[in-house]
Design an enzyme around this catalytic site. Structure first.
Site, short mmCIF file in Angstrom:
data_model
loop_
_atom_site.label_atom_id
_atom_site.label_comp_id
_atom_site.label_asym_id
_atom_site.label_seq_id
_atom_site.Cartn_x
_atom_site.Cartn_y
_atom_site.Cartn_z
N ILE A 30 0.82 -1.21 0.00
CA ILE A 30 0.00 0.00 0.00
C ILE A 30 0.87 1.27 0.00
O ILE A 30 0.41 2.33 -0.43
CB ILE A 30 -0.99 -0.05 1.20
CG1 ILE A 30 -2.25 0.71 0.91
CG2 ILE A 30 -0.34 0.35 2.50
CD1 ILE A 30 -3.39 0.41 1.90
N ASN A 84 11.72 -8.46 7.05
CA ASN A 84 12.04 -7.69 8.25
C ASN A 84 11.57 -8.49 9.47
O ASN A 84 10.44 -9.01 9.47
CB ASN A 84 11.35 -6.33 8.22
CG ASN A 84 11.84 -5.46 7.08
OD1 ASN A 84 13.02 -5.50 6.72
ND2 ASN A 84 10.95 -4.68 6.49
N HIS A 97 5.99 -12.01 6.24
CA HIS A 97 5.84 -11.62 4.84
C HIS A 97 7.21 -11.28 4.27
O HIS A 97 8.11 -10.90 5.00
CB HIS A 97 4.90 -10.42 4.69
CG HIS A 97 5.32 -9.23 5.50
ND1 HIS A 97 5.07 -9.13 6.85
CD2 HIS A 97 6.00 -8.10 5.17
CE1 HIS A 97 5.57 -8.00 7.31
NE2 HIS A 97 6.14 -7.35 6.31
N MET A 98 7.31 -11.39 2.96
CA MET A 98 8.55 -11.04 2.27
C MET A 98 8.26 -9.93 1.27
O MET A 98 7.31 -10.02 0.48
CB MET A 98 9.10 -12.27 1.54
CG MET A 98 10.42 -12.02 0.86
SD MET A 98 11.28 -13.56 0.50
CE MET A 98 10.19 -14.25 -0.71
N HIS A 99 9.07 -8.87 1.35
CA HIS A 99 8.95 -7.78 0.38
C HIS A 99 9.61 -8.21 -0.93
O HIS A 99 10.68 -8.85 -0.92
CB HIS A 99 9.67 -6.53 0.88
CG HIS A 99 9.06 -5.95 2.12
ND1 HIS A 99 8.26 -4.83 2.11
CD2 HIS A 99 9.15 -6.32 3.42
CE1 HIS A 99 7.89 -4.54 3.35
NE2 HIS A 99 8.41 -5.44 4.17
P1 AMP Z 1 7.11 -4.55 7.48
O1 AMP Z 1 7.49 -3.16 7.92
O2 AMP Z 1 8.23 -5.35 6.96
O3 AMP Z 1 6.32 -5.25 8.58
O4 AMP Z 1 6.16 -4.37 6.23
C1 AMP Z 1 4.79 -4.12 6.33
C2 AMP Z 1 4.38 -3.60 4.98
O5 AMP Z 1 2.99 -3.79 4.85
C3 AMP Z 1 4.65 -2.10 4.77
O6 AMP Z 1 5.48 -1.92 3.63
C4 AMP Z 1 3.25 -1.52 4.57
O7 AMP Z 1 3.23 -0.48 3.61
C5 AMP Z 1 2.46 -2.73 4.11
N1 AMP Z 1 1.03 -2.71 4.40
C6 AMP Z 1 0.43 -2.44 5.58
N2 AMP Z 1 -0.90 -2.56 5.47
C7 AMP Z 1 -1.15 -2.94 4.19
C8 AMP Z 1 -2.33 -3.22 3.46
N3 AMP Z 1 -3.55 -3.16 4.03
N4 AMP Z 1 -2.22 -3.58 2.16
C9 AMP Z 1 -1.00 -3.64 1.58
N5 AMP Z 1 0.16 -3.39 2.21
C10 AMP Z 1 0.08 -3.04 3.50
#
Ligand code: AMP
Ligand code: ZN
Length: 111
Positions: A30, A84, A97-99
């Site tokens: 997002i 992370n 989750h994986m970016h």
């Molecule tokens: P992390 O900081 O590694 O836990 O990554 C969490 C990621 O989730 C961040 O890059 C946010 O922008 C993303 N995120 C949070 N809520 C949503 C959502 N509803 N849909 C898509 N991405 C999200």
């Protein structure tokens, strides 16, 4: 459980889904940090990487990254995969989750 990624995986919350298998769902982040910024999310809930001993699932996440790289045509140019973990690792959503990041030069640190 009040977990946004569980809700997304269960289709109880909207997200832009780009890829899905039996075990994972890949969505658009997002707040993208690059032209392509996806999240590869296991359907099963694990709070962090440290909580997941499911080797098959971890392999599925990496295989999904390879599939996405090929499907998006960024395999030869390159991409970055990041998990992370916990506070200093920058984790903000406590569902593993994986970016998957691509589309601009990614030298050095993320960001
Ligand atoms: P992390 O900081 O590694 O836990 O990554 C969490 C990621 O989730 C961040 O890059 C946010 O922008 C993303 N995120 C949070 N809520 C949503 C959502 N509803 N849909 C898509 N991405 C999200
Ligand atoms: Zn969850």
């Amino acid at each position: 459980m009040d977990c946004i990624f569980c809700k997304i995986a269960q289709k109880k919350m909207n997200a832009t889904v780009v890829h899905e298998t039996q075990s994972i769902i890949a969505i658009k982040d997002i707040h993208p940090q690059a032209p392509t910024h996806l999240l590869i999310i296991p359907k099963k809930h694990y709070s962090t990487l440290l909580d997941c001993a499911d080797r098959e699932l971890l392999a599925d996440m990496l295989e999904a990254a390879k599939t996405l790289a090929k499907d998006l045509g960024v395999d030869s140019k390159g991409f970055r995969t990041i998990i992370n973990t916990n506070e200093e690792g920058g984790q903000t959503v406590f569902h593993l989750h994986m970016h998957f990041i691509a589309g601009r030069p990614l030298m050095g640190k993320m960001g």
